[in-house]
Design a protein around this motif. Structure first.
Motif, mmCIF file in Angstrom:
data_model
loop_
_atom_site.group_PDB
_atom_site.id
_atom_site.type_symbol
_atom_site.label_atom_id
_atom_site.label_comp_id
_atom_site.label_asym_id
_atom_site.label_seq_id
_atom_site.Cartn_x
_atom_site.Cartn_y
_atom_site.Cartn_z
ATOM 1 N N VAL A 146 48.982 42.818 59.543
ATOM 2 C CA VAL A 146 47.775 42.084 59.413
ATOM 3 C C VAL A 146 47.060 42.216 58.125
ATOM 4 N N VAL A 147 46.296 40.968 57.261
ATOM 5 C CA VAL A 147 46.117 40.434 55.795
ATOM 6 C C VAL A 147 44.673 40.656 56.003
ATOM 7 N N ASN A 148 43.898 40.886 55.272
ATOM 8 C CA ASN A 148 42.758 41.888 54.595
ATOM 9 C C ASN A 148 42.462 40.852 53.746
ATOM 10 N N ALA A 149 41.976 40.510 52.834
ATOM 11 C CA ALA A 149 41.764 39.641 51.701
ATOM 12 C C ALA A 149 40.554 39.013 51.143
ATOM 13 N N GLY A 150 40.168 39.667 49.915
ATOM 14 C CA GLY A 150 38.696 39.877 49.480
ATOM 15 C C GLY A 150 37.987 40.252 47.586
ATOM 16 N N ARG A 151 36.759 40.582 47.861
ATOM 17 C CA ARG A 151 36.761 40.386 46.336
ATOM 18 C C ARG A 151 37.604 41.333 45.662
ATOM 19 N N GLY A 152 37.746 41.911 44.662
ATOM 20 C CA GLY A 152 38.968 42.837 44.108
ATOM 21 C C GLY A 152 38.034 43.745 43.013
ATOM 22 N N ASN A 153 36.642 44.130 44.303
ATOM 23 C CA ASN A 153 35.501 45.050 43.533
ATOM 24 C C ASN A 153 36.070 46.312 43.093
ATOM 25 N N GLY A 154 35.610 46.605 41.919
ATOM 26 C CA GLY A 154 35.644 47.796 41.312
ATOM 27 C C GLY A 154 36.980 48.178 40.398
ATOM 28 N N SER A 155 37.491 46.934 40.526
ATOM 29 C CA SER A 155 39.015 46.525 39.722
ATOM 30 C C SER A 155 38.815 45.518 38.397
ATOM 31 N N LYS A 156 40.150 45.840 37.734
ATOM 32 C CA LYS A 156 39.217 44.803 36.775
ATOM 33 C C LYS A 156 40.335 43.557 36.651
ATOM 34 N N ILE A 157 39.794 42.607 36.535
ATOM 35 C CA ILE A 157 39.671 40.993 37.737
ATOM 36 C C ILE A 157 40.217 40.431 36.336
ATOM 37 N N THR A 158 41.803 39.976 35.872
ATOM 38 C CA THR A 158 41.324 38.719 35.265
ATOM 39 C C THR A 158 41.971 37.266 35.504
#
Length: 180
Positions: A146-158
């Motif tokens: 099962v895949v759950n995809a979303g925003r990387g809240n709280g993570s440093k996103i390049t």
């Protein structure tokens, strides 16, 4: 001399990895663990091993690569978390004999062995049986697939991705259903 001090850690790591990979092909857990890197730092007392420089870890069909891979153990000696960092770090494993290899990429890949869960952060992508999922952050359950995809809240996103991108392939129908 350093090998003698780290040998108990390596042996317990091998045993723990064998039991932690029970979710994969049944033969994977019985395979030896191979770790290749340019540098290794092992802290047996803290239960942490850090490998640097084009790291490749394999066990059966499991493969994890990255510029740096850190392996932490739980107090009981079992592997707790693999953390691979790279541009891009990579994971693959064959979930079942009759299924194709699942592939995943991310700037950071965390594999939580006890929970059979992979977290991909930044430039995250999973390919499973022709279906693809891409986003800032993907959590993949390796048992349930099962895949759950979303925003990387709280993570440093390049590479920010305000939306998830998925491609789901049609199921192949048996020949007798195609004729109707």
């Amino acid at each position: 001399m350093r090998l003698v001090k780290t040998l108990p850690f390596l042996l317990s790591l091998s045993a723990a990895l064998g039991s932690a990979s029970a979710w994969a092909l049944p033969t994977d857990r019985d395979q030896p663990i191979h770790i290749q890197s340019d540098d290794a730092q092992i802290d047996d007392k803290q239960g942490v091993a850090t490998y640097k420089g084009n790291v490749i870890i394999t066990q059966g069909t499991l493969k994890i690569t990255g510029n740096t891979v850190t392996i932490t153990r739980a107090p009981n000696g079992d592997v707790d978390v693999f953390t691979a960092v790279g541009n891009l770090a990579y994971y693959e494993q064959k979930p079942q004999v009759d299924k194709p290899i699942v592939q995943a990429w991310g700037v950071t890949i965390q594999y939580f062995a006890p929970q059979n869960r992979i977290v991909l952060i930044d430039k995250a992508k999973v390919i499973n049986d022709g279906n693809t999922s891409e986003g800032e952050k993907i959590v993949y359950d390796t048992v349930k697939q099962v895949v759950n995809a979303g925003r990387g809240n709280g993570s440093k996103i390049t590479a920010p991705r305000p939306r998830i991108d998925m491609v789901i392939q049609p199921k192949n129908k048996p020949a007798d259903q195609k004729a109707n």
